[in-house]
Design a protein around this motif. Structure first.
Motif, PDB file in Angstrom:
ATOM      1  N   MET A 102       0.829  -1.202   0.000  1.00 38.33           N
ATOM      2  CA  MET A 102       0.000   0.000   0.000  1.00 38.33           C
ATOM      3  C   MET A 102       0.868   1.259   0.000  1.00 38.33           C
ATOM      4  N   LEU A 103       0.405   2.280  -0.724  1.00 40.19           N
ATOM      5  CA  LEU A 103       1.168   3.523  -0.838  1.00 40.19           C
ATOM      6  C   LEU A 103       1.343   4.190   0.523  1.00 40.19           C
ATOM      7  N   ASP A 104       0.312   4.166   1.361  1.00 46.00           N
ATOM      8  CA  ASP A 104       0.412   4.797   2.679  1.00 46.00           C
ATOM      9  C   ASP A 104       1.528   4.160   3.504  1.00 46.00           C
ATOM     10  N   GLU A 105       1.683   2.846   3.378  1.00 52.71           N
ATOM     11  CA  GLU A 105       2.726   2.163   4.133  1.00 52.71           C
ATOM     12  C   GLU A 105       4.107   2.576   3.648  1.00 52.71           C
ATOM     13  N   VAL A 106       4.252   2.709   2.326  1.00 53.30           N
ATOM     14  CA  VAL A 106       5.529   3.143   1.770  1.00 53.30           C
ATOM     15  C   VAL A 106       5.842   4.576   2.191  1.00 53.30           C
ATOM     16  N   ALA A 107       4.815   5.431   2.180  1.00 51.22           N
ATOM     17  CA  ALA A 107       5.010   6.845   2.519  1.00 51.22           C
ATOM     18  C   ALA A 107       5.140   7.080   4.012  1.00 51.22           C
ATOM     19  N   GLY A 108       4.595   6.177   4.822  1.00 52.67           N
ATOM     20  CA  GLY A 108       4.642   6.351   6.268  1.00 52.67           C
ATOM     21  C   GLY A 108       3.650   7.374   6.777  1.00 52.67           C
ATOM     22  N   CYS A 109       2.572   7.604   6.013  1.00 55.37           N
ATOM     23  CA  CYS A 109       1.540   8.563   6.402  1.00 55.37           C
ATOM     24  C   CYS A 109       0.288   8.256   5.588  1.00 55.37           C
ATOM     25  N   SER A 110      -0.787   8.973   5.875  1.00 49.16           N
ATOM     26  CA  SER A 110      -2.002   8.860   5.063  1.00 49.16           C
ATOM     27  C   SER A 110      -1.889   9.862   3.928  1.00 49.16           C
ATOM     28  N   LEU A 111      -1.727   9.351   2.719  1.00 49.75           N
ATOM     29  CA  LEU A 111      -1.364  10.188   1.580  1.00 49.75           C
ATOM     30  C   LEU A 111      -2.551  10.420   0.648  1.00 49.75           C
ATOM     31  N   TYR A 112      -2.734  11.678   0.252  1.00 52.79           N
ATOM     32  CA  TYR A 112      -3.800  12.060  -0.680  1.00 52.79           C
ATOM     33  C   TYR A 112      -3.158  12.824  -1.836  1.00 52.79           C
ATOM     34  N   VAL A 113      -3.480  12.418  -3.070  1.00 53.06           N
ATOM     35  CA  VAL A 113      -2.824  12.966  -4.246  1.00 53.06           C
ATOM     36  C   VAL A 113      -3.835  13.706  -5.111  1.00 53.06           C
ATOM     37  N   LYS A 114      -3.600  14.996  -5.335  1.00 49.54           N
ATOM     38  CA  LYS A 114      -4.416  15.784  -6.253  1.00 49.54           C
ATOM     39  C   LYS A 114      -3.840  15.601  -7.653  1.00 49.54           C
ATOM     40  N   ALA A 115      -4.544  14.872  -8.494  1.00 50.88           N
ATOM     41  CA  ALA A 115      -4.000  14.418  -9.781  1.00 50.88           C
ATOM     42  C   ALA A 115      -4.185  15.447 -10.888  1.00 50.88           C
ATOM     43  N   GLU A 116      -3.434  16.526 -10.832  1.00 54.04           N
ATOM     44  CA  GLU A 116      -3.485  17.539 -11.887  1.00 54.04           C
ATOM     45  C   GLU A 116      -2.859  17.042 -13.190  1.00 54.04           C
ATOM     46  N   LEU A 174      -0.989   6.359 -12.122  1.00 51.51           N
ATOM     47  CA  LEU A 174      -0.844   7.728 -12.587  1.00 51.51           C
ATOM     48  C   LEU A 174       0.483   7.901 -13.303  1.00 51.51           C
ATOM     49  N   VAL A 175       0.445   8.542 -14.462  1.00 53.68           N
ATOM     50  CA  VAL A 175       1.669   8.891 -15.178  1.00 53.68           C
ATOM     51  C   VAL A 175       2.033  10.322 -14.786  1.00 53.68           C
ATOM     52  N   MET A 176       3.215  10.479 -14.188  1.00 46.16           N
ATOM     53  CA  MET A 176       3.692  11.804 -13.793  1.00 46.16           C
ATOM     54  C   MET A 176       4.976  12.119 -14.534  1.00 46.16           C
ATOM     55  N   GLU A 177       5.219  13.396 -14.777  1.00 47.63           N
ATOM     56  CA  GLU A 177       6.537  13.825 -15.229  1.00 47.63           C
ATOM     57  C   GLU A 177       7.386  14.063 -13.981  1.00 47.63           C
ATOM     58  N   PRO A 178       8.709  14.111 -14.120  1.00 49.81           N
ATOM     59  CA  PRO A 178       9.560  14.257 -12.934  1.00 49.81           C
ATOM     60  C   PRO A 178       9.198  15.448 -12.045  1.00 49.81           C
ATOM     61  N   ALA A 179       9.015  16.641 -12.642  1.00 53.71           N
ATOM     62  CA  ALA A 179       8.662  17.817 -11.838  1.00 53.71           C
ATOM     63  C   ALA A 179       7.301  17.646 -11.179  1.00 53.71           C
ATOM     64  N   GLY A 180       6.390  16.955 -11.865  1.00 55.81           N
ATOM     65  CA  GLY A 180       5.064  16.724 -11.301  1.00 55.81           C
ATOM     66  C   GLY A 180       5.071  15.775 -10.132  1.00 55.81           C
ATOM     67  N   ALA A 181       6.134  14.973 -10.028  1.00 55.12           N
ATOM     68  CA  ALA A 181       6.249  13.988  -8.945  1.00 55.12           C
ATOM     69  C   ALA A 181       7.131  14.468  -7.802  1.00 55.12           C
ATOM     70  N   ALA A 182       7.580  15.712  -7.867  1.00 46.26           N
ATOM     71  CA  ALA A 182       8.540  16.208  -6.878  1.00 46.26           C
ATOM     72  C   ALA A 182       7.996  16.149  -5.450  1.00 46.26           C
ATOM     73  N   SER A 183       6.756  16.589  -5.258  1.00 41.96           N
ATOM     74  CA  SER A 183       6.183  16.592  -3.902  1.00 41.96           C
ATOM     75  C   SER A 183       6.051  15.178  -3.353  1.00 41.96           C
ATOM     76  N   LEU A 184       5.586  14.268  -4.191  1.00 41.25           N
ATOM     77  CA  LEU A 184       5.503  12.878  -3.767  1.00 41.25           C
ATOM     78  C   LEU A 184       6.891  12.346  -3.449  1.00 41.25           C
ATOM     79  N   GLY A 185       7.867  12.732  -4.254  1.00 37.48           N
ATOM     80  CA  GLY A 185       9.237  12.313  -3.992  1.00 37.48           C
ATOM     81  C   GLY A 185       9.750  12.800  -2.650  1.00 37.48           C
ATOM     82  N   ALA A 186       9.372  14.012  -2.268  1.00 35.60           N
ATOM     83  CA  ALA A 186       9.806  14.549  -0.974  1.00 35.60           C
ATOM     84  C   ALA A 186       9.220  13.753   0.179  1.00 35.60           C
ATOM     85  N   VAL A 187       7.960  13.335   0.037  1.00 33.38           N
ATOM     86  CA  VAL A 187       7.323  12.541   1.088  1.00 33.38           C
ATOM     87  C   VAL A 187       7.973  11.161   1.175  1.00 33.38           C
ATOM     88  N   LEU A 188       8.153  10.520   0.027  1.00 34.92           N
ATOM     89  CA  LEU A 188       8.716   9.168   0.015  1.00 34.92           C
ATOM     90  C   LEU A 188      10.161   9.150   0.504  1.00 34.92           C
TER      91      LEU A 188
END
Length: 302
Positions: free
Chosen positions: A1-15, A250-264
């Motif tokens: 599960m993504l929450d387990e990998v992130a270590g939090c309850s994660l919500y993604v606004k899919a712009e 979800l398909v993200m570009e690198p800059a679009g995934a930056a925030s998720l990357g910071a959490v992970l």
């Protein structure tokens, strides 16, 4: 599960699912629709790393305007193609030897075009902020109160609009902007209280957050809300892209995934928190997306 990998309850606004593949369409359309009087029949021009140019091209097409997009010679091929697909004219500049503002201003002087700012404009910021309004409405429907919000940033248009909206509904939320490690112009702007201009990375897959300057208007909003800054590497962004595809499809570009990357990457402790991140864009070249999948991070969330 993504929450387990992130270590939090994660919500993604899919712009990344927005028209033109990024949040940029919101601000571009809002600004173009705000034009009136003698500006109405004139064509528009902007400069962009790609996504804002794509959005201006699409918005201009929608309202029947001609669009000219000033792009760096290093722009991703798919982002150039996106602008052309909507019928926009593309003009290139050398990001090391030339200033994009000078190229755009020359076109404005010679052709009488109307400039559509990428971030330092109230109409653009308000348009991007509609993504924050939607995110808050969606969280309320789920009965979730966000503890932490992370937004990718370059000039600050998305971050300021999004965070302004979130703070209206959730004033206690802790807010972060995320930018490329080693090129943290917004972190410097927040620390000094003044807009910053830096030399951009000559080659980076984080092109969407690799602009040379921060906006004065976005900065004033971010300072008012006590926003903090985090940096991510290209590898951390690739890792996030792989995990987002494996777990969320979800398909993200690198800059679009930056925030998720910071959490992970656990840039700061978010354990036990409800964390909202913005997947700000999904316009990625096939070879870069392949690099992300080869990165192997997606196995962590499979």
């Amino acid at each position: 599960m993504l929450d387990e990998v992130a270590g939090c309850s994660l919500y993604v606004k899919a712009e990344s699912l927005q028209r033109t593949g990024s949040f940029k369409y919101r601000g571009a359309l809002n600004k173009i629709l705000s034009l009136g009087g003698e500006e109405q029949p004139r064509g528009v021009v902007t400069y962009s790393a790609g996504n804002h140019g794509h959005a201006v091209s699409a918005a201009a097409k929608l309202v029947g305007r001609a669009a000219t997009i000033v792009l760096p010679s290093t722009a991703a091929p798919n982002k150039v193609a996106n602008c052309k697909w909507w019928g926009a004219e593309t003009i290139f500049y050398d990001p090391i030897a030339e200033r994009r503002e000078d190229v755009a201003n020359d076109l404005i002087d010679k052709r009488g075009l109307v400039f559509i700012p990428p971030f330092d404009d109230g109409f653009v910021m308000a348009g991007q902020g509609t993504a924050g309004l939607e995110a808050c409405e969606q969280l309320k429907e789920c009965g979730v109160v966000p503890d932490v919000v992370l937004v990718n940033t370059s000039g600050g248009g998305l971050a300021s609009g999004f965070i302004e909206a979130v703070k209206h509904f959730y004033p206690s939320a802790e807010c972060y902007v995320v930018e490329q490690a080693g090129y943290e112009k917004m972190a410097a702007a927040l620390a000094t209280g003044n807009p910053q201009r830096i030399a951009v990375a000559e080659k980076t897959i984080l092109d969407g957050i690799n602009g040379p300057e921060t906006g004065a208007k976005p900065l004033s909003v971010l300072l008012r809300h006590g926003v903090k800054a985090l940096g991510v590497t290209q590898e951390e962004a690739l890792h996030a892209m792989a995990i987002a595809f494996a777990s969320l499809k979800l398909v993200m570009e690198p800059a679009g995934a930056a925030s998720l990357g910071a959490v992970l990457a656990r840039k700061t402790p978010f354990a036990g928190c409800n964390v909202l991140v913005v997947a700000s864009g999904g316009n990625v070249d096939a070879d870069v997306f392949g690099r992300a999948l080869d990165h192997g991070g997606g196995r962590d969330a499979a």
